[in-house]
Scaffold this active site. Structure first.
Site, PDB file in Angstrom:
ATOM      1  CG  ASN A   9      -1.769   1.206   1.353  1.00 25.07           C
ATOM      2  OD1 ASN A   9      -1.791   2.043   0.448  1.00 25.07           O
ATOM      3  ND2 ASN A   9      -2.484   1.336   2.460  1.00 25.07           N
ATOM      4  CE  LYS A  11      -0.237   3.103   4.807  1.00 24.51           C
ATOM      5  NZ  LYS A  11      -0.146   3.193   6.267  1.00 24.51           N
ATOM      6  CG  HIS A  96      -5.834   1.912   5.233  1.00 30.25           C
ATOM      7  ND1 HIS A  96      -5.415   2.808   6.189  1.00 30.25           N
ATOM      8  CD2 HIS A  96      -4.818   1.045   5.041  1.00 30.25           C
ATOM      9  CE1 HIS A  96      -4.181   2.494   6.555  1.00 30.25           C
ATOM     10  NE2 HIS A  96      -3.795   1.432   5.876  1.00 30.25           N
ATOM     11  CD  GLU A  98      -2.981   5.401   6.768  1.00 33.09           C
ATOM     12  OE1 GLU A  98      -2.973   5.478   5.529  1.00 33.09           O
ATOM     13  OE2 GLU A  98      -2.055   4.872   7.419  1.00 33.09           O
ATOM     14  CD  GLU A 168      -3.492  -2.468   7.216  1.00 33.76           C
ATOM     15  OE1 GLU A 168      -2.411  -2.749   6.676  1.00 33.76           O
ATOM     16  OE2 GLU A 168      -4.063  -1.383   7.043  1.00 33.76           O
ATOM     17  N   GLY A 174       2.592   2.219  10.866  1.00 33.55           N
ATOM     18  CA  GLY A 174       3.564   3.295  10.750  1.00 33.55           C
ATOM     19  C   GLY A 174       4.239   3.665  12.062  1.00 33.55           C
ATOM     20  CB  SER A 214       5.263  -1.845  12.075  1.00 37.39           C
ATOM     21  OG  SER A 214       4.874  -0.498  12.300  1.00 37.39           O
ATOM     22  N   GLY A 236       5.020   1.242   4.653  1.00 41.85           N
ATOM     23  CA  GLY A 236       6.359   1.814   4.484  1.00 41.85           C
ATOM     24  C   GLY A 236       7.342   0.926   3.730  1.00 41.85           C
TER      25      GLY A 236
HETATM   26  P1  13P Z   1       3.047   0.306   7.696  1.00 39.91           P
HETATM   27  O1  13P Z   1       3.552  -1.002   7.096  1.00 39.91           O
HETATM   28  O2  13P Z   1       3.776   1.496   7.192  1.00 39.91           O
HETATM   29  O3  13P Z   1       2.922   0.220   9.162  1.00 39.91           O
HETATM   30  O4  13P Z   1       1.547   0.486   7.127  1.00 39.91           O
HETATM   31  C1  13P Z   1       0.674  -0.575   7.179  1.00 39.91           C
HETATM   32  C2  13P Z   1      -0.537  -0.209   6.417  1.00 39.91           C
HETATM   33  O5  13P Z   1      -1.280   0.682   6.794  1.00 39.91           O
HETATM   34  C3  13P Z   1      -0.819  -0.929   5.177  1.00 39.91           C
HETATM   35  O6  13P Z   1      -2.079  -0.650   4.691  1.00 39.91           O
END
Ligand code: 13P
Length: 251
Positions: A9, A11, A96, A98, A168, A174, A214, A236
């Site tokens: 992802n 983002k 998601h 977010e 998640e 993150g 993460s 990430g």
């Molecule tokens: P990270 O791997 O950066 O923690 O993000 C996970 C995520 O939100 C994937 O959708």
């Protein structure tokens, strides 16, 4: 049997040129390799066509990170599921945390988004997971149950068979904090049990449940070795081709 999947992802990262380069790099790294899992990258809307074309002839598939909750029409700035499908994308990340937190996506809105994705033959990668306070209060199971019931459990068995789930935990996204393999296994098994109760054990056994939060080359193997963890949704670490490849190689 269910598939193992490693999905990236991106983002809101990478210009179109940078995204094209990253896709080309990944394609190169995976050329000739036979990954033991399906590989998907979730890009911003504007990258979908270019990245899909760049990835022709590769095993990597493409996902959008959203689609509208309306079919078409006067919804300035929105992108419909049929538009996403027309780019060559096969998957769409929905729900998601977010988007739930920053863009007010409710269970009802997500229910519409999922229905429109399925109607347009996109496979949703549907994200669920609790925030830190909910985990600390021991409410994580109730939270994921409500998320499933609120947006997915209206689907027929046939429709649900096209869903990929991603657990998640919001506190792990993150942050560098990862769920322990045991925490991940416990809740993934719980989620699979909910699917079995609703749709039967065959559907439950065939549903891929990914872990996200993460996940990195250092912890992927241990997380993926759990029987109910069928891969990862990677933020990430999906922005660096070598790291993403190393996570794929964890299978
Ligand atoms: P990270 O791997 O950066 O923690 O993000 C996970 C995520 O939100 C994937 O959708």
């Amino acid at each position: 049997m269910r598939k193992n999947i490693v999905a990236g992802n991106w983002k809101m990262n990478k210009t179109l040129q940078e995204g094209k380069e990253l896709a080309a790099e990944l394609k190169q790294l995976l050329a000739g390799a036979k990954p033991a899992c399906d590989v998907i990258i979730g890009t911003p809307f504007i990258h979908l066509v270019t990245v899909s074309e760049e990835l022709k002839g590769s095993v990597i598939k493409v996902a959008a990170q959203n689609n509208a909750d309306k079919e078409s029409g006067a919804y300035t700035g929105e992108v419909s599921a049929s538009m996403v499908k027309s780019t060559g994308a096969e998957y769409v990340i929905l729900g998601h945390s977010e988007r739930r937190a920053y863009y007010g996506e409710t269970y009802e809105i997500l229910k519409e988004k999922v229905l429109l994705a399925l109607k347009n033959s996109l496979k949703p990668i549907f994200c669920i997971g609790e925030v830190k306070e909910e985990r600390e209060a021991g409410k994580q199971n109730d939270v994921v149950k409500a998320q499933l019931e609120g947006s997915l459990f209206n689907l027929s068995k046939e429709e649900f068979s096209n869903i990929v789930l991603a657990y998640e935990p919001v506190w792990a996204i993150g942050t560098g904090l990862t769920a322990t393999p045991q925490q991940a296994q416990e809740i993934h098994a719980y989620i699979r049990g909910l699917i079995a109760a609703k749709y039967g054990s065959e559907v439950a056994e065939n549903t891929s449940i990914l872990y996200g939060g993460s996940c990195n080359p250092g912890n992927a193997k241990e997380l993926f070795s759990n029987p109910d963890v069928d891969g990862g949704l990677i933020g990430g670490a999906s922005l660096k081709a070598a790291d993403f490849k190393a996570i794929i190689d964890a299978f």
